[in-house]
Design an enzyme around this catalytic site. Structure first.
Site, mmCIF file in Angstrom:
data_model
loop_
_atom_site.group_PDB
_atom_site.id
_atom_site.type_symbol
_atom_site.label_atom_id
_atom_site.label_comp_id
_atom_site.label_asym_id
_atom_site.label_seq_id
_atom_site.Cartn_x
_atom_site.Cartn_y
_atom_site.Cartn_z
ATOM 1 N N CYS A 101 0.855 -1.187 0.000
ATOM 2 C CA CYS A 101 0.000 0.000 0.000
ATOM 3 C C CYS A 101 0.885 1.229 0.000
ATOM 4 C CB CYS A 101 -0.945 0.017 1.201
ATOM 5 S SG CYS A 101 -2.333 1.150 0.925
ATOM 6 N N CYS A 103 -0.035 4.154 1.775
ATOM 7 C CA CYS A 103 -0.351 5.121 2.835
ATOM 8 C C CYS A 103 0.739 5.264 3.894
ATOM 9 C CB CYS A 103 -1.702 4.800 3.474
ATOM 10 S SG CYS A 103 -1.835 3.137 4.151
ATOM 11 N N LYS A 176 -12.680 -5.176 2.762
ATOM 12 C CA LYS A 176 -12.079 -4.315 3.781
ATOM 13 C C LYS A 176 -13.052 -3.193 4.096
ATOM 14 C CE LYS A 176 -7.848 -1.673 4.695
ATOM 15 N NZ LYS A 176 -6.600 -1.165 4.096
ATOM 16 N N ARG A 186 -3.170 2.957 13.052
ATOM 17 C CA ARG A 186 -2.663 4.176 12.407
ATOM 18 C C ARG A 186 -1.585 4.837 13.257
ATOM 19 N NH1 ARG A 186 -8.416 5.704 9.639
ATOM 20 N NH2 ARG A 186 -8.349 3.906 8.250
ATOM 21 N N ARG A 198 -10.974 7.399 4.301
ATOM 22 C CA ARG A 198 -10.811 6.372 3.274
ATOM 23 C C ARG A 198 -12.153 5.763 2.862
ATOM 24 N NH1 ARG A 198 -5.954 4.445 6.592
ATOM 25 N NH2 ARG A 198 -4.303 5.732 5.729
ATOM 26 N N GLU A 214 -17.102 -7.987 -4.003
ATOM 27 C CA GLU A 214 -15.694 -7.563 -3.980
ATOM 28 C C GLU A 214 -14.757 -8.772 -4.025
ATOM 29 O OE1 GLU A 214 -14.378 -4.607 -4.079
ATOM 30 O OE2 GLU A 214 -16.061 -3.271 -3.679
ATOM 31 N N LYS A 229 -11.546 -8.051 6.554
ATOM 32 C CA LYS A 229 -10.954 -7.170 7.549
ATOM 33 C C LYS A 229 -11.945 -6.082 7.912
ATOM 34 C CE LYS A 229 -7.014 -4.108 8.208
ATOM 35 N NZ LYS A 229 -5.942 -3.336 7.605
ATOM 36 N N SER A 255 -6.123 -4.130 14.921
ATOM 37 C CA SER A 255 -5.565 -3.481 16.102
ATOM 38 C C SER A 255 -6.602 -3.141 17.166
ATOM 39 C CB SER A 255 -4.820 -2.211 15.680
ATOM 40 O OG SER A 255 -5.693 -1.335 14.980
HETATM 41 ZN ZN LIG Z 1 -3.263 2.109 2.764
#
Ligand SMILES: [Zn+2]
Length: 305
Positions: A101, A103, A176, A186, A198, A214, A229, A255
């Site tokens: 990813c 990010c 997701k 994060r 997001r 999906e 997720k 998390s």
């Molecule tokens: Zn990301």
């Protein structure tokens, strides 16, 4: 003999946060027992994980520098690329999966390139493919695109095939959800978006049938393993995906699910070990073949004892 579901350390994938520097082992405040670690320490950690019988890790990188285009993501000397080589050196039998990813590498914290204030899908695909390829070249056994851009699995598959890595599987974060359970992560990956959120590229927690759509798309594009997720509030989705498709199903016990248990345990409000095992068992019972979980080491110790 009549127990229908049993857990084993074999079921777990342990997430690791690799960071730059030397001798760095920084505990993530909202995730007690989880650390950002520099390469010199992550190798020892990898050996410990393997010795507990956990077969696999997934790597997240915290680069020293971030920029608009997330160039650290596809740098052959990037943090994850170097971590793969170091871990493979220290614990060759550990199966290394990498999160793919943007990010963690972009200064704006979004999962793709920004054009006119918004994440732009197609130009991002090229960067994700470059990132996945550089991970595989460094020795990754499987890549896991987590961004939810349309067409990313196909783009990565094509690139890997063209470069001679047709045997490397892709685990897609297929279903997701836009979840508040990601909060502590994060902090861990230092990837909070600097503006917006997001929701334009993650799923609405209220939607169930959409998840199957999906997942079907990702399998069509070439996903070898599909992930749901988060896990705990989405057991129905795990079960649906298990029933509807014949590919391995992964679930990410994220998390926030971990932090809730740890925090309540610190307050003495719950029995941490029992709750941990109950949660992990429920995720497996719902149909997950593999569980990405921050509890992997705690649960493996308990299962091995
Ligand atoms: Zn990301």
């Amino acid at each position: 003999m009549v127990r229908e579901t049993s857990l084993s350390p074999d079921d777990f994938i342990y997430p690791l946060f690799v960071t730059y520097g030397k001798g760095v082992k920084k505990e993530i405040p909202s995730m007690p027992g989880c650390f950002q670690e520099s390469l010199d320490l992550v190798t020892e950690h990898a050996k410990e994980i393997r010795s507990l019988g956990i077969p696999s890790v997934i790597l997240f990188g915290i680069p020293e520098h971030k920029d608009e285009i997330g160039s650290g993501a596809y740098d052959d000397q990037g943090i994850v690329q170097n971590a793969i080589r170091a871990i493979k050196d220290a614990a060759p039998e550990l199966y290394v999966i990498t999160d793919v990813c943007m990010c963690e590498y972009t200064s704006h914290g979004h999962c793709g390139l920004i054009e006119e204030g918004d994440v732009s899908n197609d130009p991002t695909l090229e960067l994700l493919s470059k990132e996945a390829l550089s991970h595989v070249k460094a020795g990754a056994d499987m890549v896991a695109p987590s961004d939810m851009m349309d067409g990313r699995v196909e783009a990565i598959r094509l690139t890997l095939d063209e470069e001679g890595f047709s045997g490397i599987p892709i685990m897609s974060y297929a279903a997701k959800y836009a979840s508040a359970f990601y909060g502590p992560f994060r902090d861990a990956a230092e990837s909070t978006p600097q503006f917006g959120d997001r929701r334009s590229y993650q799923m609405d927690p209220a939607n169930r049938r959409e998840a199957l759509k999906e997942v079907a798309l990702d399998i069509e594009e070439g996903a070898d393993v599909v992930m749901v997720k988060p896990a705990l509030s989405y057991l129905d989705i795990i079960s649906d995906v298990r029933d509807s498709f014949d590919v391995p199903v992964a679930a990410y016990n994220v998390s926030g699910e971990y932090s809730l248990v740890k925090a309540a345990a610190q307050l003495g409000w719950i029995d941490e070990q029992r709750l941990m095992m109950e949660i992990l068992t429920s995720i497996k019972r719902a149909g997950a073949d593999m569980i990405l979980t921050y509890f992997a080491k705690d649960a493996a110790r308990l299962l091995n004892s």
